[in-house]
Design a protein around this motif. Structure first.
Motif, short mmCIF file in Angstrom:
data_model
loop_
_atom_site.label_atom_id
_atom_site.label_comp_id
_atom_site.label_asym_id
_atom_site.label_seq_id
_atom_site.Cartn_x
_atom_site.Cartn_y
_atom_site.Cartn_z
N ALA A 121 52.46 -71.03 -83.46
CA ALA A 121 51.57 -71.33 -84.59
C ALA A 121 50.12 -71.39 -84.16
O ALA A 121 49.22 -71.04 -84.94
CB ALA A 121 51.99 -72.65 -85.23
N ARG A 122 49.87 -71.80 -82.92
CA ARG A 122 48.50 -71.96 -82.44
C ARG A 122 48.05 -70.82 -81.52
O ARG A 122 46.96 -70.87 -80.97
CB ARG A 122 48.36 -73.30 -81.69
CG ARG A 122 48.46 -74.52 -82.60
CD ARG A 122 48.46 -75.80 -81.78
NE ARG A 122 48.36 -77.00 -82.60
CZ ARG A 122 47.25 -77.69 -82.79
NH1 ARG A 122 46.13 -77.30 -82.20
NH2 ARG A 122 47.24 -78.76 -83.54
N ASN A 123 48.91 -69.82 -81.34
CA ASN A 123 48.59 -68.68 -80.48
C ASN A 123 48.24 -69.11 -79.06
O ASN A 123 47.29 -68.61 -78.44
CB ASN A 123 47.45 -67.86 -81.07
CG ASN A 123 47.80 -67.24 -82.40
OD1 ASN A 123 48.89 -66.66 -82.54
ND2 ASN A 123 46.92 -67.34 -83.38
N ILE A 124 48.99 -70.05 -78.52
CA ILE A 124 48.74 -70.56 -77.17
C ILE A 124 49.45 -69.68 -76.15
O ILE A 124 50.65 -69.43 -76.26
CB ILE A 124 49.20 -72.02 -77.06
CG1 ILE A 124 48.25 -72.92 -77.86
CG2 ILE A 124 49.27 -72.48 -75.60
CD1 ILE A 124 48.67 -74.35 -77.94
N THR A 125 48.70 -69.21 -75.18
CA THR A 125 49.25 -68.34 -74.14
C THR A 125 49.14 -68.92 -72.74
O THR A 125 49.64 -68.33 -71.78
CB THR A 125 48.55 -66.97 -74.17
OG1 THR A 125 47.13 -67.17 -73.94
CG2 THR A 125 48.74 -66.28 -75.51
N SER A 126 48.45 -70.07 -72.61
CA SER A 126 48.29 -70.66 -71.28
C SER A 126 48.16 -72.17 -71.39
O SER A 126 47.88 -72.71 -72.47
CB SER A 126 47.05 -70.09 -70.58
OG SER A 126 45.86 -70.48 -71.26
N ALA A 127 48.38 -72.84 -70.27
CA ALA A 127 48.27 -74.29 -70.22
C ALA A 127 47.82 -74.73 -68.84
O ALA A 127 48.03 -74.02 -67.84
CB ALA A 127 49.60 -74.95 -70.56
N VAL A 128 47.19 -75.90 -68.79
CA VAL A 128 46.80 -76.52 -67.52
C VAL A 128 47.79 -77.65 -67.23
O VAL A 128 48.05 -78.50 -68.10
CB VAL A 128 45.37 -77.09 -67.60
CG1 VAL A 128 45.07 -77.94 -66.36
CG2 VAL A 128 44.36 -75.96 -67.70
N LEU A 129 48.36 -77.63 -66.05
CA LEU A 129 49.29 -78.68 -65.63
C LEU A 129 48.56 -79.73 -64.82
O LEU A 129 47.84 -79.41 -63.87
CB LEU A 129 50.42 -78.08 -64.78
CG LEU A 129 51.33 -79.10 -64.06
CD1 LEU A 129 52.14 -79.91 -65.07
CD2 LEU A 129 52.25 -78.39 -63.07
N LEU A 174 58.58 -72.08 -70.34
CA LEU A 174 57.85 -72.14 -71.60
C LEU A 174 57.33 -70.77 -72.06
O LEU A 174 56.92 -70.63 -73.21
CB LEU A 174 56.68 -73.11 -71.47
CG LEU A 174 57.06 -74.57 -71.18
CD1 LEU A 174 55.81 -75.41 -70.99
CD2 LEU A 174 57.93 -75.14 -72.30
N GLY A 175 57.31 -69.79 -71.17
CA GLY A 175 56.89 -68.46 -71.57
C GLY A 175 55.40 -68.30 -71.74
O GLY A 175 54.94 -67.40 -72.45
N ILE A 176 54.61 -69.16 -71.10
CA ILE A 176 53.16 -69.04 -71.12
C ILE A 176 52.64 -69.17 -69.69
O ILE A 176 53.36 -69.62 -68.80
CB ILE A 176 52.49 -70.12 -72.01
CG1 ILE A 176 52.79 -71.53 -71.46
CG2 ILE A 176 52.93 -69.98 -73.46
CD1 ILE A 176 52.00 -72.63 -72.16
N LYS A 177 51.39 -68.80 -69.47
CA LYS A 177 50.79 -68.94 -68.16
C LYS A 177 50.47 -70.41 -67.90
O LYS A 177 49.85 -71.08 -68.73
CB LYS A 177 49.50 -68.11 -68.09
CG LYS A 177 48.78 -68.16 -66.76
CD LYS A 177 49.57 -67.46 -65.67
CE LYS A 177 48.80 -67.45 -64.34
NZ LYS A 177 49.60 -66.80 -63.27
N LYS A 229 57.73 -74.47 -78.48
CA LYS A 229 57.44 -73.04 -78.61
C LYS A 229 57.01 -72.68 -80.02
O LYS A 229 56.20 -71.75 -80.21
CB LYS A 229 58.65 -72.23 -78.16
CG LYS A 229 58.90 -72.32 -76.66
CD LYS A 229 60.05 -71.44 -76.21
CE LYS A 229 60.22 -71.49 -74.69
NZ LYS A 229 61.30 -70.61 -74.21
N ALA A 230 57.51 -73.40 -81.02
CA ALA A 230 57.05 -73.18 -82.39
C ALA A 230 55.57 -73.53 -82.50
O ALA A 230 54.80 -72.84 -83.18
CB ALA A 230 57.88 -74.01 -83.37
N MET A 231 55.17 -74.60 -81.83
CA MET A 231 53.76 -74.99 -81.83
C MET A 231 52.91 -73.95 -81.10
O MET A 231 51.83 -73.57 -81.56
CB MET A 231 53.60 -76.37 -81.17
CG MET A 231 52.17 -76.91 -81.14
SD MET A 231 51.23 -76.39 -79.69
CE MET A 231 52.09 -77.28 -78.39
N PHE A 232 53.40 -73.45 -79.96
CA PHE A 232 52.69 -72.40 -79.23
C PHE A 232 52.45 -71.19 -80.15
O PHE A 232 51.35 -70.63 -80.19
CB PHE A 232 53.49 -71.94 -78.01
CG PHE A 232 53.50 -72.91 -76.87
CD1 PHE A 232 52.59 -73.95 -76.79
CD2 PHE A 232 54.41 -72.75 -75.83
CE1 PHE A 232 52.60 -74.84 -75.72
CE2 PHE A 232 54.43 -73.63 -74.75
CZ PHE A 232 53.52 -74.67 -74.70
#
Length: 241
Positions: A31-39, A60-63, A26-29
């Motif tokens: 720092a990089r402003n990540i709001t979504s991911a592909v599984l 993870l708190g992201i889409k 989550k610290a990486m998210f």
């Protein structure tokens, strides 16, 4: 390059997937402003892929969207902010990555666009040069050994060095030693449960939720346990800390 290579998805007692690595991820998210991911869920044979995506989304708190909904899977990787690769059966996962034409797109996303890659268990296995050090059964007749090669050294996740009473087969140490005997120029990093290797930029670090070390297997050399990645200096092109 940003790699989180986790031995396993959950520890005993964890209510959420990847719980022991949430702080770092989550610290990486953030720092990089990540709001979504592909599984990429192809390793999961008896688990609903959409349910896994929702579980990860909540944890993870992201889409999180599963790649099996993409009409062209490679385009989903090209548009991804982050790539999550689930555990399960490594043979199935690696075969599907090849069949879906995802090897090069994932490599380019991670290496050229610096898209973070988070893989656990089978997802950790396929990040290495090949899946020859997986613990899984080759459940398909058609199998492929070469993998993504994002991390340059073979990894054995779910590593355990306990001797089970009544078990007369080879131990994990013996199996990995066999690999090194057949492939004397290669090394194997053995990751216990609740541990991970983290590549961030040019730095490689190690974390264990249980405070345990990892082992490095090399042919002809004594196997030792380490608490930091300086033991991997000379084996990887990263600054080991």
């Amino acid at each position: 390059m940003e790699l989180f290579l986790l031995s396993n998805g959950k520890l005993s007692g964890d209510s959420q997937p990847l719980g022991y690595a949430h702080e770092q991820i989550k610290a990486m998210f953030s720092a990089r402003n990540i709001t979504s991911a592909v599984l990429i869920p192809y390793a999961l044979i008896r688990t609903d892929w959409d349910a896994k995506a929702l579980e990860l989304e909540d944890a993870l708190g992201i889409k999180v969207g599963s790649i099996h909904h993409a009409g062209v899977p490679s385009e989903a990787i090209e548009q991804a902010q982050c790539i999550l690769v689930s555990g399960g059966n490594t043979w199935m996962l690696n075969q599907m990555l090849h069949e879906k034409g995802l090897i090069v797109p994932v490599q380019r996303a991670v290496r050229e666009r610096e898209v973070p890659y988070i893989g656990w268990s089978a997802g950790c296995n396929v990040a290495t040069p090949s899946i020859r050090t997986t613990n899984d059964m080759p459940v398909r007749n058609s199998v492929v050994l070469p993998a993504l090669g994002l991390f340059p050294v073979q990894i054995n996740p779910h590593y355990i060095d306990a001797h089970i009473s009544g078990h007369m087969g080879e131990t994990r140490d013996e199996r990995i030693a066999e690999f090194c005997a057949v492939n004397p120029s290669e090394s194997v990093v053995a990751l216990r449960e609740g541990s991970m290797l983290h590549v961030s930029g040019n730095k490689l670090s190690y974390y264990s939720a249980k405070g345990e070390g990892f082992k490095v297997f090399r042919h002809g050399l004594e196997t030792q346990e380490y608490q930091d990645t300086r033991a991997l200096s000379g084996l990887v092109p990263f600054q080991c800390i």
